[in-house]
Design a protein around this motif. Sequence first.
Motif, PDB file in Angstrom:
ATOM      1  N   ARG A 211       0.850  -1.211   0.000  1.00  0.00           N
ATOM      2  CA  ARG A 211       0.000   0.000   0.000  1.00  0.00           C
ATOM      3  C   ARG A 211       0.877   1.250   0.000  1.00  0.00           C
ATOM      4  NH1 ARG A 211      -4.463   0.567   4.303  1.00  0.00           N
ATOM      5  NH2 ARG A 211      -4.850   2.352   2.979  1.00  0.00           N
TER       6      ARG A 211
ATOM      7  N   ASP B  18       0.835   3.921  -3.046  1.00  0.00           N
ATOM      8  CA  ASP B  18       0.458   5.314  -2.761  1.00  0.00           C
ATOM      9  C   ASP B  18       1.544   6.275  -3.234  1.00  0.00           C
ATOM     10  OD1 ASP B  18      -2.010   4.846  -1.610  1.00  0.00           O
ATOM     11  OD2 ASP B  18      -1.593   6.109   0.134  1.00  0.00           O
TER      12      ASP B  18
ATOM     13  N   SER C 206      -6.676   5.525  -4.266  1.00  0.00           N
ATOM     14  CA  SER C 206      -5.799   4.534  -3.646  1.00  0.00           C
ATOM     15  C   SER C 206      -6.569   3.256  -3.339  1.00  0.00           C
ATOM     16  CB  SER C 206      -5.170   5.106  -2.382  1.00  0.00           C
ATOM     17  OG  SER C 206      -6.170   5.395  -1.451  1.00  0.00           O
ATOM     18  N   TYR C 207      -5.845   2.283  -2.793  1.00  0.00           N
ATOM     19  CA  TYR C 207      -6.464   1.020  -2.414  1.00  0.00           C
ATOM     20  C   TYR C 207      -7.301   1.214  -1.150  1.00  0.00           C
ATOM     21  CZ  TYR C 207      -6.903  -3.578  -0.398  1.00  0.00           C
ATOM     22  OH  TYR C 207      -7.412  -4.708   0.177  1.00  0.00           O
TER      23      TYR C 207
ATOM     24  N   SER D  50     -10.597   5.642  -2.161  1.00  0.00           N
ATOM     25  CA  SER D  50     -10.414   4.471  -3.030  1.00  0.00           C
ATOM     26  C   SER D  50     -11.467   4.466  -4.137  1.00  0.00           C
ATOM     27  CB  SER D  50     -10.581   3.199  -2.199  1.00  0.00           C
ATOM     28  OG  SER D  50     -11.915   3.135  -1.725  1.00  0.00           O
TER      29      SER D  50
ATOM     30  N   MET E  82      -5.217  -5.978  -4.948  1.00  0.00           N
ATOM     31  CA  MET E  82      -5.530  -4.594  -4.606  1.00  0.00           C
ATOM     32  C   MET E  82      -5.667  -3.819  -5.917  1.00  0.00           C
ATOM     33  SD  MET E  82      -3.113  -3.868  -1.342  1.00  0.00           S
ATOM     34  CE  MET E  82      -1.675  -3.347  -2.210  1.00  0.00           C
TER      35      MET E  82
END
Length: 188
Positions: free
Chosen positions: A91, A95, A111-112, A141, A175
């Motif tokens: 992550r 990012d 983002s995830y 997300s 992801m």
Amino acid sequence: MLNNFTYQAEDFTRSIAVADYIAQYRDAERFAACCRGCDNYNRSWCCPPFDFDVEQRLRKYENLLLVATVITPTQKGLPISESRALIRPERIRLDKQLLLLEQKHNALSASYVGSCLYCPEGSCTRPLGGECRHPELVRPSLEAYGFDIGRTTKELFGLELQWGRDGLMPERFIMVCGLFHNDEGVKW
Ligand code: SF4
């Protein structure tokens, strides 16, 4: 607590027109209902409800670069309670890369999904009505915007999401994050 996890991670990318992605993969009502049942709803600046119109924000961009990251733990049968720790380094990597591309292309990253990376757990300012401490880093997300990630991975990447069972992690995690942009030839 377990640590020193080892895993393999691989990124796959697809590009799609934002208008098509919204038309085919966004179901705002359905996913808003899911979000309202989540502990983070209205308690993190990453999560709904938003003080902006999502479609208006996303339709400023023509194109979406989608990134699906497949993470396969080396060790099988790890407890699902360690998932967050296992995927955290990925992550952070994703990012960073998204925010760099966002700057480079005057774009918007998504983002995830998951708890925010940038403050200690349980210390978000939102429940107390404060401003986000890191608005330059925090991005909602694709799920929070109402997109169907299960169909995205299946139909656009040929990958099925997997879920943990009996308290154990699945064989792999997927992801999905993305970059909304107006440039030609954006490279991941
Ligand atoms: S950076 Fe901090 S204040 Fe901002 S959304 Fe994340 S946890 Fe909340």
